[in-house]
Scaffold this motif. Sequence first.
Motif, PDB file in Angstrom:
ATOM      1  N   GLN A 136      27.638  44.546  49.241  1.00 27.03           N
ATOM      2  CA  GLN A 136      28.927  44.179  48.651  1.00 27.03           C
ATOM      3  C   GLN A 136      29.020  42.669  48.443  1.00 27.03           C
ATOM      4  OE1 GLN A 136      32.347  46.127  50.523  1.00 27.03           O
ATOM      5  NE2 GLN A 136      30.916  47.225  51.858  1.00 27.03           N
ATOM      6  N   ARG A 137      29.298  42.273  47.209  1.00 24.42           N
ATOM      7  CA  ARG A 137      29.366  40.832  46.934  1.00 24.42           C
ATOM      8  C   ARG A 137      30.542  40.170  47.649  1.00 24.42           C
ATOM      9  NH1 ARG A 137      28.197  42.114  41.759  1.00 24.42           N
ATOM     10  NH2 ARG A 137      30.259  41.485  40.999  1.00 24.42           N
ATOM     11  N   ARG A 138      31.571  40.938  48.032  1.00 24.43           N
ATOM     12  CA  ARG A 138      32.694  40.301  48.739  1.00 24.43           C
ATOM     13  C   ARG A 138      32.267  39.796  50.122  1.00 24.43           C
ATOM     14  NH1 ARG A 138      36.739  45.026  51.088  1.00 24.43           N
ATOM     15  NH2 ARG A 138      35.104  46.525  51.588  1.00 24.43           N
ATOM     16  N   PHE A 139      31.093  40.274  50.591  1.00 23.67           N
ATOM     17  CA  PHE A 139      30.565  39.774  51.866  1.00 23.67           C
ATOM     18  C   PHE A 139      29.313  38.924  51.668  1.00 23.67           C
ATOM     19  CE2 PHE A 139      32.711  43.790  53.217  1.00 23.67           C
ATOM     20  CZ  PHE A 139      33.690  43.210  54.007  1.00 23.67           C
ATOM     21  N   ALA A 140      29.001  38.576  50.417  1.00 19.23           N
ATOM     22  CA  ALA A 140      27.740  37.871  50.139  1.00 19.23           C
ATOM     23  C   ALA A 140      27.643  36.572  50.934  1.00 19.23           C
ATOM     24  CB  ALA A 140      27.624  37.590  48.649  1.00 19.23           C
ATOM     25  N   HIS A 141      28.785  35.888  51.166  1.00 21.04           N
ATOM     26  CA  HIS A 141      28.735  34.599  51.869  1.00 21.04           C
ATOM     27  C   HIS A 141      28.292  34.770  53.328  1.00 21.04           C
ATOM     28  CE1 HIS A 141      32.761  36.337  52.383  1.00 21.04           C
ATOM     29  NE2 HIS A 141      32.734  35.790  53.575  1.00 21.04           N
ATOM     30  N   LEU A 142      28.276  36.009  53.823  1.00 17.13           N
ATOM     31  CA  LEU A 142      27.777  36.220  55.192  1.00 17.13           C
ATOM     32  C   LEU A 142      26.254  36.212  55.246  1.00 17.13           C
ATOM     33  CD1 LEU A 142      30.148  39.066  56.440  1.00 17.13           C
ATOM     34  CD2 LEU A 142      30.392  36.589  56.702  1.00 17.13           C
ATOM     35  N   PHE A 143      25.622  36.249  54.074  1.00 18.62           N
ATOM     36  CA  PHE A 143      24.157  36.319  54.032  1.00 18.62           C
ATOM     37  C   PHE A 143      23.545  35.133  53.305  1.00 18.62           C
ATOM     38  CE2 PHE A 143      25.913  40.569  54.374  1.00 18.62           C
ATOM     39  CZ  PHE A 143      25.224  41.064  55.480  1.00 18.62           C
ATOM     40  N   ARG A 144      24.380  34.273  52.741  1.00 21.61           N
ATOM     41  CA  ARG A 144      23.882  33.129  51.991  1.00 21.61           C
ATOM     42  C   ARG A 144      24.615  31.873  52.452  1.00 21.61           C
ATOM     43  NH1 ARG A 144      24.272  35.949  46.640  1.00 21.61           N
ATOM     44  NH2 ARG A 144      26.238  34.839  46.416  1.00 21.61           N
ATOM     45  N   PRO A 145      24.021  30.729  52.600  1.00 22.78           N
ATOM     46  CA  PRO A 145      22.575  30.511  52.433  1.00 22.78           C
ATOM     47  C   PRO A 145      21.769  31.131  53.567  1.00 22.78           C
ATOM     48  CG  PRO A 145      23.639  28.504  53.213  1.00 22.78           C
ATOM     49  CD  PRO A 145      24.732  29.493  52.963  1.00 22.78           C
TER      50      PRO A 145
ATOM     51  N   CYS B   4      35.854  50.425  46.010  1.00 26.01           N
ATOM     52  CA  CYS B   4      36.236  49.874  44.709  1.00 26.01           C
ATOM     53  C   CYS B   4      35.099  48.987  44.206  1.00 26.01           C
ATOM     54  CB  CYS B   4      37.509  49.045  44.868  1.00 26.01           C
ATOM     55  SG  CYS B   4      37.963  48.119  43.397  1.00 26.01           S
ATOM     56  N   PRO B   5      34.292  49.466  43.259  1.00 21.98           N
ATOM     57  CA  PRO B   5      33.138  48.668  42.799  1.00 21.98           C
ATOM     58  C   PRO B   5      33.561  47.310  42.250  1.00 21.98           C
ATOM     59  CG  PRO B   5      33.046  50.901  41.901  1.00 21.98           C
ATOM     60  CD  PRO B   5      34.369  50.773  42.599  1.00 21.98           C
ATOM     61  N   LEU B   6      34.691  47.261  41.563  1.00 23.93           N
ATOM     62  CA  LEU B   6      35.121  45.991  40.968  1.00 23.93           C
ATOM     63  C   LEU B   6      35.530  44.988  42.045  1.00 23.93           C
ATOM     64  CD1 LEU B   6      36.023  44.526  38.225  1.00 23.93           C
ATOM     65  CD2 LEU B   6      38.326  45.163  38.978  1.00 23.93           C
ATOM     66  N   GLY B   7      36.422  45.411  42.936  1.00 21.93           N
ATOM     67  CA  GLY B   7      36.958  44.491  43.923  1.00 21.93           C
ATOM     68  C   GLY B   7      35.959  44.143  45.020  1.00 21.93           C
ATOM     69  N   TRP B   8      35.038  45.027  45.277  1.00 24.85           N
ATOM     70  CA  TRP B   8      34.096  44.801  46.369  1.00 24.85           C
ATOM     71  C   TRP B   8      32.787  44.179  45.884  1.00 24.85           C
ATOM     72  CZ3 TRP B   8      34.196  49.767  49.966  1.00 24.85           C
ATOM     73  CH2 TRP B   8      35.530  50.030  50.324  1.00 24.85           C
ATOM     74  N   GLY B   9      32.621  44.162  44.568  1.00 24.07           N
ATOM     75  CA  GLY B   9      31.370  43.645  44.024  1.00 24.07           C
ATOM     76  C   GLY B   9      30.199  44.518  44.408  1.00 24.07           C
TER      77      GLY B   9
ATOM     78  N   GLY C 282      36.418  33.595  53.574  1.00 18.21           N
ATOM     79  CA  GLY C 282      36.914  34.944  53.326  1.00 18.21           C
ATOM     80  C   GLY C 282      38.193  35.212  54.095  1.00 18.21           C
ATOM     81  N   ASN C 283      38.570  36.478  54.151  1.00 17.51           N
ATOM     82  CA  ASN C 283      39.804  36.868  54.817  1.00 17.51           C
ATOM     83  C   ASN C 283      39.731  36.539  56.312  1.00 17.51           C
ATOM     84  OD1 ASN C 283      42.379  38.032  54.938  1.00 17.51           O
ATOM     85  ND2 ASN C 283      41.551  40.041  55.452  1.00 17.51           N
ATOM     86  N   ALA C 284      40.865  36.112  56.867  1.00 15.97           N
ATOM     87  CA  ALA C 284      40.904  35.743  58.285  1.00 15.97           C
ATOM     88  C   ALA C 284      40.786  36.996  59.167  1.00 15.97           C
ATOM     89  CB  ALA C 284      42.210  35.035  58.586  1.00 15.97           C
TER      90      ALA C 284
END
Lengths: 336, 543
Positions: A295-304, A242-247, A188-190
Amino acid sequence: MAEQPVKHYQVGTFVIGNRLLDPDQRSVQARMERSNTLTSGHRACRGCGEALGARYALDAAMRATGGSVIAANATGCLEVFSTPFPESSWQLPWIHSLFGNAPAVAAGMAAAMKAKGREEVRVVGQAGDGGTVDIGLACLSGMFERNDDVLFICYDNEGYMNTGVQRSGATPPAARTANTKPVGSEPGNAFGQGKSVPLIAMAHEIPYVATATVAELRDLEAKVERAMELRGARYIHAFVPCPLGWGSASEDTIKLARLAKETGLFPVFAAEGGEVTAVSKIRRRTPVVEYLRPQRRFAHLFRPEENREVIDRIQAGADRNIARFGLIDGEGSGDV
Amino acid sequence: MERPFAITLEVGSSLANKTGTWRTERAVYIDRMPPCNDACPAREDVQRWLYEAEEGGAGYERAWRRIVADNPFPAVMGRVCYHPCETACNRGELDQAVGINSVERFLGDVAIEHGWELPAAAADTGKRVLVVGAGPSGLAAAYFLRRHGHAVTIREAGPMSGGMMRFGIPRYRLPREVLEAEVARILDLGVELELDRKVTDVEAAMGEGFDAAFLAVGAQIGKRAYVPAGTAAHVIDAVSMLRGLEAGDEPLLGRRVAVYGGGDTAMDAARTAKRLGAADAVVVYRRTREQMPAHDVELEEAEEEGVMMRWLSTVRRADEGRLVLERMELDETGFPQPTGELEELEADALVLALGQECDLSLVEGVAGIEVDDGVVGVGPNMMTGHAGIFAGGDMVPAERSVTVAIGHGRRAADNVDAWLRGAAAPATPERELAGFETLNTWYYADAPRTRRPRLDAVRRQSNFEEVVQGHDASTALFEARRCLSCGNCFSCDNCYGVCPDNAVVKLGRPGERYEIDYDYCKGCGICVAECPSGAIQMVPEEI
């Protein structure tokens, strides 16, 4: 029977209206005669926070000035979804020029009004975070420095959403965007230095700077109203999910704005002449995971599995805001 | 029209763009069933009358009128109802339940003070209905029957109206002037009340020209468990004691009084004994506190007044000045079993409060009427097995409380009316329950419950003054405004404000509600998520 003074109003000013309050105490948005400056039929996504924030802010400006407002708009979602030629959703005089020059266009309009002796006509410039934090920053700083008689409003949805969700200077650390993919050792973003335009604006010591969210309408309206009482350069930074950009789910727009404030990630305050004059206290303190998880834009913080290290860094940022702005009584100095 | 240079199209409004076509789900307003209404045995529309009361001033009368549409006894209810509405109240999960009962009492008292009148009787239908018993159920039935336009005659065996509200509930819980004011209002609607007129044969009585009958004779015979007693032992039953006191004849109980039983009547008897001068009042109950049928508030108030509790004990024998108790033990099924361990308790009198039975002699031999376990069987429409004879209150199988009895009276009256007209019984539409999860509680202001003041414990032990005092106007208003209005719109304007597409239309002043403009509603669901009271839901579009 005589009316008794009672302090409790069921929902107080948390809601938009509240029939138990005197009509003149109700919000602009509760009024049947509100301007609806951004009317129906616009092409914003379902649940768009920016469309909501723009109507909230401009309706309040219209009411505060008796309908005497002209708006200059930067390129961005707000321009694209509201005005695909030849249709427009705007119900106030409105001009669009370029992505980066909205503050300069607004400053020019204010100068023109002054030259014509029509200073009762007030000018609002507006842009998304791309047009404010990145592309328009030079023009904005110039507008501040000259103390041009413009209220500039940034609707911050933390990225270039209109062009396909690219990162901006306002994109938060760890967020996934089209060009900050959730891959590698720092997905994700630095974690950069960040860029707070409200604090940059305060450094110009302009008459008025405030932050607000679409979750607190009364606060947002009061800030626009205060800004319209003053002359010179004024700046409001409004947080608009932003629902689109943030998922995120379209119905969660206001909830996420509320959580951004309640976690401390987005401090809500006002400053006059470079000094903080008011902060909006946190009512129910919430850990940042509650804000990140939907927010799906942060989903990688919870998966796996939960990325505790990154979440803790984000939490530390929120805690720093709480201490720095004094968002909770008794925690931190509040000396910004 | 001449267009500017390089402009080829007329400027148009985006209103031409009907974004409603994007929608896959639509937001729809809904009135869910608030848990308080759902729990009310008298089917009061609690949420609705609190909504009116929240305005204060003129809203109080509107609120009171909403209550009496379902229950003619607000001031009585505000004192004696065990308020299942508060137990069900969603605000209990947030901080504390709304003090619904105290607001009802406030409204009831204001109505008496201002002399507000009940809605007038409807035009005369020419039908005559006999009501047997002037207790809460009979009086409520009479009220609703008058509102349907039927002539009503109440026959009451006793010398005064009110039934258990007068002869069972002590005056420190229900002052008689309050009861009398609310009863008089019903009688003023043209109800004929015949006192000291016991009906011994209901069919014979109906033969006097009645088209239907509603029986609500109550349960006022105290159950007598067999307790071996010496000749000088002083044993009386609680109902006779309370009734005697009301008739002006003060029972001689002595200095130390034991009450046998664990229901509300046992608490009333013990608290009354204290007021009559007993130094010690001990309640002997064979099970534990958890299993006790008395309501918590009664037990708490009794304990505050110094009433003592002897749990897991039975009375083996009564003699002059003393009782022999046996200690009990719960078995694995929770049933008390004797242990054989005996102990003595000094007591000048033993008051039995072991439940009550009904005198059902009036229905003996009436064809179709079934008596089972000491009560009369009725259908869902409150009619017995005998066409035209309805029954309710303590004499039918149900929880025995004033509120339940009033609910029976109302339901019976509506069904008597339907039966007399040969119409179908009025159906209540089923509504989805407004559970706590349907609310968005962020929006409610924080406000813990106000408590009604209670008479200082020492002072109230020795007199029959009312124990629980009422709210004043400001605290009652505060309490009313704690209502979350579960499942029903209360005109907060949130939906109107939060729609990013201006697709919610405000129809007018508060109470006139909103409409969704489906030409532009994109179905985002923000209005549903941000509605505090859960009065909007998402429904899938047919695609």
